[in-house]
Write an enzyme that holds these catalytic residues in place. Structure first.
Site, PDB file in Angstrom:
ATOM      1  N   GLU A  58      -9.621  -1.289   5.183  1.00 22.12           N
ATOM      2  CA  GLU A  58     -10.312  -0.980   6.432  1.00 22.12           C
ATOM      3  C   GLU A  58     -11.583  -1.832   6.564  1.00 22.12           C
ATOM      4  O   GLU A  58     -12.048  -2.413   5.582  1.00 22.12           O
ATOM      5  CB  GLU A  58     -10.671   0.507   6.447  1.00 22.12           C
ATOM      6  CG  GLU A  58      -9.459   1.445   6.417  1.00 22.12           C
ATOM      7  CD  GLU A  58      -8.673   1.479   7.728  1.00 22.12           C
ATOM      8  OE1 GLU A  58      -8.703   0.494   8.500  1.00 22.12           O
ATOM      9  OE2 GLU A  58      -8.013   2.507   7.980  1.00 22.12           O
ATOM     10  N   HIS A 117      -7.457  -4.407  10.067  1.00 22.86           N
ATOM     11  CA  HIS A 117      -7.170  -4.199   8.644  1.00 22.86           C
ATOM     12  C   HIS A 117      -5.874  -4.889   8.235  1.00 22.86           C
ATOM     13  O   HIS A 117      -4.988  -5.109   9.052  1.00 22.86           O
ATOM     14  CB  HIS A 117      -7.164  -2.709   8.269  1.00 22.86           C
ATOM     15  CG  HIS A 117      -5.981  -1.906   8.718  1.00 22.86           C
ATOM     16  ND1 HIS A 117      -6.087  -0.850   9.594  1.00 22.86           N
ATOM     17  CD2 HIS A 117      -4.677  -1.978   8.380  1.00 22.86           C
ATOM     18  CE1 HIS A 117      -4.892  -0.313   9.773  1.00 22.86           C
ATOM     19  NE2 HIS A 117      -4.010  -0.977   9.058  1.00 22.86           N
ATOM     20  N   ASP A 132       0.824  -1.210   0.000  1.00 24.60           N
ATOM     21  CA  ASP A 132       0.000   0.000   0.000  1.00 24.60           C
ATOM     22  C   ASP A 132       0.859   1.261   0.000  1.00 24.60           C
ATOM     23  O   ASP A 132       2.086   1.198   0.095  1.00 24.60           O
ATOM     24  CB  ASP A 132      -0.962  -0.011   1.203  1.00 24.60           C
ATOM     25  CG  ASP A 132      -0.265  -0.407   2.513  1.00 24.60           C
ATOM     26  OD1 ASP A 132       0.975  -0.426   2.544  1.00 24.60           O
ATOM     27  OD2 ASP A 132      -0.962  -0.700   3.493  1.00 24.60           O
ATOM     28  N   ASP A 165      -7.609  -2.420  14.184  1.00 17.29           N
ATOM     29  CA  ASP A 165      -9.019  -2.579  13.800  1.00 17.29           C
ATOM     30  C   ASP A 165      -9.225  -3.766  12.849  1.00 17.29           C
ATOM     31  O   ASP A 165     -10.287  -3.914  12.259  1.00 17.29           O
ATOM     32  CB  ASP A 165      -9.562  -1.276  13.167  1.00 17.29           C
ATOM     33  CG  ASP A 165      -8.863  -0.915  11.856  1.00 17.29           C
ATOM     34  OD1 ASP A 165      -7.930  -1.646  11.445  1.00 17.29           O
ATOM     35  OD2 ASP A 165      -9.250   0.098  11.236  1.00 17.29           O
TER      36      ASP A 165
HETATM   37  C1  GLP Z   1      -0.444   0.299   8.517  1.00 19.02           C
HETATM   38  C2  GLP Z   1      -0.069  -0.506   7.274  1.00 19.02           C
HETATM   39  C3  GLP Z   1      -0.361  -1.975   7.465  1.00 19.02           C
HETATM   40  C4  GLP Z   1       0.220  -2.440   8.766  1.00 19.02           C
HETATM   41  C5  GLP Z   1      -0.436  -1.703   9.925  1.00 19.02           C
HETATM   42  C6  GLP Z   1       0.097  -2.126  11.271  1.00 19.02           C
HETATM   43  O1  GLP Z   1      -1.754   0.689   8.541  1.00 19.02           O
HETATM   44  N1  GLP Z   1      -0.736  -0.036   6.118  1.00 19.02           N
HETATM   45  O2  GLP Z   1       0.173  -2.709   6.360  1.00 19.02           O
HETATM   46  O3  GLP Z   1       0.029  -3.826   8.913  1.00 19.02           O
HETATM   47  O4  GLP Z   1      -0.171  -0.326   9.759  1.00 19.02           O
HETATM   48  O5  GLP Z   1       1.264  -1.409  11.565  1.00 19.02           O
HETATM   49  P1  GLP Z   1       2.324  -1.824  12.643  1.00 19.02           P
HETATM   50  O6  GLP Z   1       2.996  -3.030  12.093  1.00 19.02           O
HETATM   51  O7  GLP Z   1       3.273  -0.666  12.730  1.00 19.02           O
HETATM   52  O8  GLP Z   1       1.597  -2.094  13.897  1.00 19.02           O
END
Ligand code: GLP
Length: 262
Positions: free
Chosen positions: A143, A138, A67, A136
């Site tokens: 989302e 995702h 993304d 959440d």
């Molecule tokens: C972001 C990214 C996701 C990731 C999520 C969790 O929203 N787009 O791909 O999995 O954060 O982030 P973290 O690994 O820093 O907890």
């Protein structure tokens, strides 16, 4: 269902997944990796970087980021173009031309999703998709409410995700409102999925993804539809799983012919 592996530390998770990637690249030097951003996959990238320093050659590996934010310059230090270059391409000595990130520039955004899908398909598809999970539920930036059939497209971020990601920006107001993300349908086309999660803040999302009903309200529950999905969690992230003892037992009894993350 996904195979759940509970590890003692983030470092152990990184080593486990790096080992599987090294095995994959051993049989397919130009393997296609799906690359997640965020803190969670960092132990994997660090473990791989260590192996590269010790002689592992990943120069033919190709990659597709999950993304990108929409509307921030690619040169912004927190754009996923910058993060992937800094955390992945550099330390793993990947070929920058072979690593793709969705195009989040507003000019041409209407076609960016389709262009990304074509690029993934033309590569032959993603061999191993690394995933984190949002609090959440995702994955990528899909989302709650995202269709299980969705392909790469623009999504509006929830307030929760923007709050979670505010730590990378000066304030929540600087966190972009839109993103472009591989869809759940895109993710499900990858040949293998490896979802990592660490810490108590992820426990609820992990339990809902692995054991909850399939629901667009928990986008990560889509992994239940994938025949080769592995979930690598620490004790805290695993703490709300009902069938924890079964997962531990299954891993302890893992047959020798069944490699980790096959
Ligand atoms: C972001 C990214 C996701 C990731 C999520 C969790 O929203 N787009 O791909 O999995 O954060 O982030 P973290 O690994 O820093 O907890």
């Amino acid at each position: 269902m996904a195979e759940v592996i509970v590890v003692g530390s983030r470092k152990a998770a990184g080593a486990l997944v790096a080992e599987a990637i090294e095995r994959l690249v051993g049989t397919r030097p130009d393997a296609v990796l799906g690359l997640a951003t965020g803190d969670t996959p960092l132990p994997v990238y660090r473990a791989l970087a260590e192996r590269v320093r010790a002689g592992l050659d990943l120069s033919a590996v190709r990659g597709f980021a999950l993304d990108e934010y929409v509307g921030i310059p690619v040169t912004h230090p927190e754009s996923y173009h910058s993060v992937i270059a800094r955390d992945v391409v550099g330390p793993l000595k990947l070929n920058p031309a072979a690593v793709h990130v969705p195009d989040g520039r507003t000019l041409g955004i209407e076609t960016a999703g389709e262009r990304y899908e074509v690029a993934i398909t033309s590569s032959g598809g993603i061999d191993l998709q690394i995933l984190g999970i949002g609090t959440d539920g995702h994955i990528g930036f899909n989302e709650p409410g995202s269709s299980f059939a969705s392909l790469t497209r623009v999504k509006t971020l929830t307030r929760q995700t923007r709050e979670d990601n505010a730590r990378f920006f000066a304030s929540i107001d600087d966190v972009p409102v839109h993103s472009i993300t591989q869809g759940l349908g895109t993710i499900l086309r990858a040949k293998r999925l490896v979802l990592l999660a660490f810490g108590a803040a992820k426990a609820h999302a992990v339990a809902a993804a692995v054991e909850g009903p399939l629901s667009a309200s928990v986008p990560a529950s889509a992994i239940q539809l994938h025949p080769r999905a592995t979930v690598v969690v620490d004790e805290e992230a695993a703490s709300m799983l009902t069938e924890l003892e079964y997962y531990r037992d299954a891993f302890a009894q893992k047959p020798i012919w069944d490699p980790v993350i096959l």
